[in-house]
Design a protein around this motif. Sequence first.
Motif, mmCIF file in Angstrom:
data_model
loop_
_atom_site.group_PDB
_atom_site.id
_atom_site.type_symbol
_atom_site.label_atom_id
_atom_site.label_comp_id
_atom_site.label_asym_id
_atom_site.label_seq_id
_atom_site.Cartn_x
_atom_site.Cartn_y
_atom_site.Cartn_z
ATOM 1 N N THR A 49 -0.704 3.304 4.071
ATOM 2 C CA THR A 49 0.619 2.855 4.464
ATOM 3 C C THR A 49 1.529 2.997 3.261
ATOM 4 O OG1 THR A 49 -0.379 1.285 5.981
ATOM 5 C CG2 THR A 49 1.928 0.926 5.396
ATOM 6 N N GLU A 50 2.676 3.612 3.452
ATOM 7 C CA GLU A 50 3.618 3.772 2.359
ATOM 8 C C GLU A 50 4.488 2.528 2.276
ATOM 9 O OE1 GLU A 50 7.018 6.907 1.101
ATOM 10 O OE2 GLU A 50 5.239 7.690 2.109
ATOM 11 N N THR A 51 4.651 2.015 1.070
ATOM 12 C CA THR A 51 5.484 0.833 0.861
ATOM 13 C C THR A 51 6.903 1.270 0.522
ATOM 14 O OG1 THR A 51 5.026 0.718 -1.498
ATOM 15 C CG2 THR A 51 3.488 -0.434 -0.027
ATOM 16 N N LYS A 52 7.810 0.311 0.414
ATOM 17 C CA LYS A 52 9.206 0.619 0.076
ATOM 18 C C LYS A 52 9.304 1.333 -1.262
ATOM 19 C CE LYS A 52 11.380 -2.999 2.744
ATOM 20 N NZ LYS A 52 12.221 -4.186 2.700
ATOM 21 N N ALA A 53 8.455 0.999 -2.199
ATOM 22 C CA ALA A 53 8.510 1.601 -3.526
ATOM 23 C C ALA A 53 7.874 2.985 -3.542
ATOM 24 C CB ALA A 53 7.822 0.696 -4.538
ATOM 25 N N GLY A 54 7.290 3.429 -2.406
ATOM 26 C CA GLY A 54 6.672 4.746 -2.344
ATOM 27 C C GLY A 54 5.196 4.755 -2.705
ATOM 28 N N SER A 55 4.631 3.615 -3.078
ATOM 29 C CA SER A 55 3.205 3.573 -3.378
ATOM 30 C C SER A 55 2.424 3.476 -2.075
ATOM 31 C CB SER A 55 2.890 2.387 -4.289
ATOM 32 O OG SER A 55 3.234 1.178 -3.660
ATOM 33 N N THR A 56 1.142 3.747 -2.154
ATOM 34 C CA THR A 56 0.283 3.748 -0.976
ATOM 35 C C THR A 56 -0.619 2.521 -0.981
ATOM 36 O OG1 THR A 56 0.294 6.142 -0.937
ATOM 37 C CG2 THR A 56 -1.479 5.071 0.242
ATOM 38 N N VAL A 57 -0.799 1.919 0.165
ATOM 39 C CA VAL A 57 -1.724 0.806 0.339
ATOM 40 C C VAL A 57 -2.911 1.332 1.125
ATOM 41 C CG1 VAL A 57 -2.058 -1.452 1.411
ATOM 42 C CG2 VAL A 57 0.124 -0.902 0.327
ATOM 43 N N GLU A 58 -4.113 1.033 0.653
ATOM 44 C CA GLU A 58 -5.324 1.431 1.361
ATOM 45 C C GLU A 58 -6.009 0.167 1.867
ATOM 46 O OE1 GLU A 58 -6.221 5.452 -1.222
ATOM 47 O OE2 GLU A 58 -7.705 3.873 -1.193
ATOM 48 N N VAL A 59 -6.686 0.294 2.997
ATOM 49 C CA VAL A 59 -7.362 -0.842 3.608
ATOM 50 C C VAL A 59 -8.855 -0.559 3.646
ATOM 51 C CG1 VAL A 59 -7.564 -2.252 5.679
ATOM 52 C CG2 VAL A 59 -5.332 -1.373 4.992
ATOM 53 N N GLY A 60 -9.631 -1.486 3.121
ATOM 54 C CA GLY A 60 -11.078 -1.341 3.118
ATOM 55 C C GLY A 60 -11.747 -2.624 3.540
ATOM 56 N N VAL A 61 -13.065 -2.599 3.533
ATOM 57 C CA VAL A 61 -13.846 -3.751 3.944
ATOM 58 C C VAL A 61 -15.010 -3.934 2.968
ATOM 59 C CG1 VAL A 61 -15.295 -2.404 5.533
ATOM 60 C CG2 VAL A 61 -14.991 -4.850 5.908
ATOM 61 N N SER A 62 -15.336 -5.185 2.718
ATOM 62 C CA SER A 62 -16.485 -5.501 1.881
ATOM 63 C C SER A 62 -17.721 -5.580 2.765
ATOM 64 C CB SER A 62 -16.253 -6.839 1.174
ATOM 65 O OG SER A 62 -17.353 -7.164 0.369
ATOM 66 N N LEU A 63 -18.741 -4.820 2.410
ATOM 67 C CA LEU A 63 -19.998 -4.890 3.158
ATOM 68 C C LEU A 63 -20.665 -6.224 2.822
ATOM 69 C CD1 LEU A 63 -21.230 -1.246 2.536
ATOM 70 C CD2 LEU A 63 -20.276 -2.184 4.651
ATOM 71 N N PRO A 64 -21.212 -6.910 3.815
ATOM 72 C CA PRO A 64 -21.823 -8.226 3.546
ATOM 73 C C PRO A 64 -23.158 -8.063 2.835
ATOM 74 C CG PRO A 64 -22.057 -7.648 5.862
ATOM 75 C CD PRO A 64 -21.253 -6.562 5.230
ATOM 76 N N ARG B 7 -19.058 2.461 11.158
ATOM 77 C CA ARG B 7 -18.013 1.814 11.964
ATOM 78 C C ARG B 7 -16.697 1.729 11.184
ATOM 79 N NH1 ARG B 7 -19.450 -3.507 14.930
ATOM 80 N NH2 ARG B 7 -19.559 -2.231 16.786
ATOM 81 N N ALA B 8 -16.760 1.421 9.897
ATOM 82 C CA ALA B 8 -15.550 1.357 9.069
ATOM 83 C C ALA B 8 -14.872 2.723 9.011
ATOM 84 C CB ALA B 8 -15.895 0.870 7.658
ATOM 85 N N GLU B 9 -15.651 3.767 8.855
ATOM 86 C CA GLU B 9 -15.069 5.109 8.804
ATOM 87 C C GLU B 9 -14.475 5.496 10.159
ATOM 88 O OE1 GLU B 9 -16.169 8.698 6.229
ATOM 89 O OE2 GLU B 9 -17.454 8.902 8.011
ATOM 90 N N GLY C 273 -11.118 4.166 10.874
ATOM 91 C CA GLY C 273 -10.038 4.693 10.060
ATOM 92 C C GLY C 273 -9.778 3.941 8.778
ATOM 93 N N LEU C 274 -10.686 3.033 8.390
ATOM 94 C CA LEU C 274 -10.505 2.316 7.131
ATOM 95 C C LEU C 274 -10.623 3.286 5.965
ATOM 96 C CD1 LEU C 274 -12.438 -1.002 7.815
ATOM 97 C CD2 LEU C 274 -10.003 -0.537 8.032
ATOM 98 N N ASP C 275 -10.074 2.894 4.823
ATOM 99 C CA ASP C 275 -10.057 3.759 3.651
ATOM 100 C C ASP C 275 -11.272 3.592 2.754
ATOM 101 O OD1 ASP C 275 -7.412 4.997 4.026
ATOM 102 O OD2 ASP C 275 -6.729 2.925 3.830
ATOM 103 N N ARG D 189 -15.815 10.509 4.615
ATOM 104 C CA ARG D 189 -14.429 10.377 4.209
ATOM 105 C C ARG D 189 -14.116 9.080 3.480
ATOM 106 N NH1 ARG D 189 -10.802 7.326 5.686
ATOM 107 N NH2 ARG D 189 -11.829 6.659 7.580
ATOM 108 N N VAL D 190 -14.646 7.994 3.949
ATOM 109 C CA VAL D 190 -14.317 6.668 3.442
ATOM 110 C C VAL D 190 -14.745 6.535 1.969
ATOM 111 C CG1 VAL D 190 -16.448 5.685 4.401
ATOM 112 C CG2 VAL D 190 -14.541 4.196 3.930
ATOM 113 N N ALA D 191 -13.887 5.878 1.155
ATOM 114 C CA ALA D 191 -14.207 5.627 -0.251
ATOM 115 C C ALA D 191 -15.391 4.669 -0.341
ATOM 116 C CB ALA D 191 -12.992 5.045 -0.973
ATOM 117 N N ILE D 192 -16.167 4.828 -1.395
ATOM 118 C CA ILE D 192 -17.351 4.016 -1.655
ATOM 119 C C ILE D 192 -17.067 3.267 -2.959
ATOM 120 C CG2 ILE D 192 -19.823 4.097 -2.166
ATOM 121 C CD1 ILE D 192 -19.095 5.103 0.682
ATOM 122 N N GLY D 193 -16.967 1.917 -2.896
ATOM 123 C CA GLY D 193 -16.519 1.197 -4.075
ATOM 124 C C GLY D 193 -17.359 0.002 -4.469
#
Length: 192
Positions: free
Chosen positions: A11-26, A44-46, A49-51, A82-86
């Motif tokens: 999601t692009e913010t007003k300042a032009g930066s990007t917000v990514e949405v992820g989930v913590s695996l339990p 399921r997260a991928e 469409g989560l990041d 596709r989904v980031a691994i963090g």
Amino acid sequence: MPAETGAGTDTETKAGSTVEVGVSLPEVLPPGIALPDVTGLARRAEQAGLDGVWAADRLVAGDLSTLDPTLTLAAAAAVTSRVAIGLAVLVPSLRPLAWAAKQIATLRHLAGDRLRLGVASGGGSAGEYQLAGFDPAGRVRRTEDFLRLLPDLLGGRPTPVPDLPGPPAPRRRPAAPMPPVWVGGASTGALR
């Protein structure tokens, strides 16, 4: 307004930066709760469409069940594309530094450019450090050493490591590119 990125939920913010949405695996669960289907949750997260999918690092947490974050994320990387691994966050001061670098290099191999590395000096109990064989008083220094040495350890260069009493300086192979690194924490050492 949503950005047209082709994947994820950027999601692009007003300042032009990007917000990514992820989930913590339990990976830390109360007694009596079944351990999660990590691969199913990552898929399921991928598909949703989560990041990113993330895992935290604890050696022990009282009576809670804990999973190893590097193995959890290796499983997630194997079933996604596709989904980031963090790691949110890895506590390198709970392991030999050369071993922690090997774990990061392996995740980098499995996840490629999708790997995100969060690092912190750790806020666990003194018992957690003693169980790992390290003095909790040295956790900030060990974390700083890890961050300083990680580029050379991943790059395959001979690197003297403070954990080792002398030669040889380990040369980890194959070389792996540095992942993006975030430092977390609220202690004076982390903020520095």
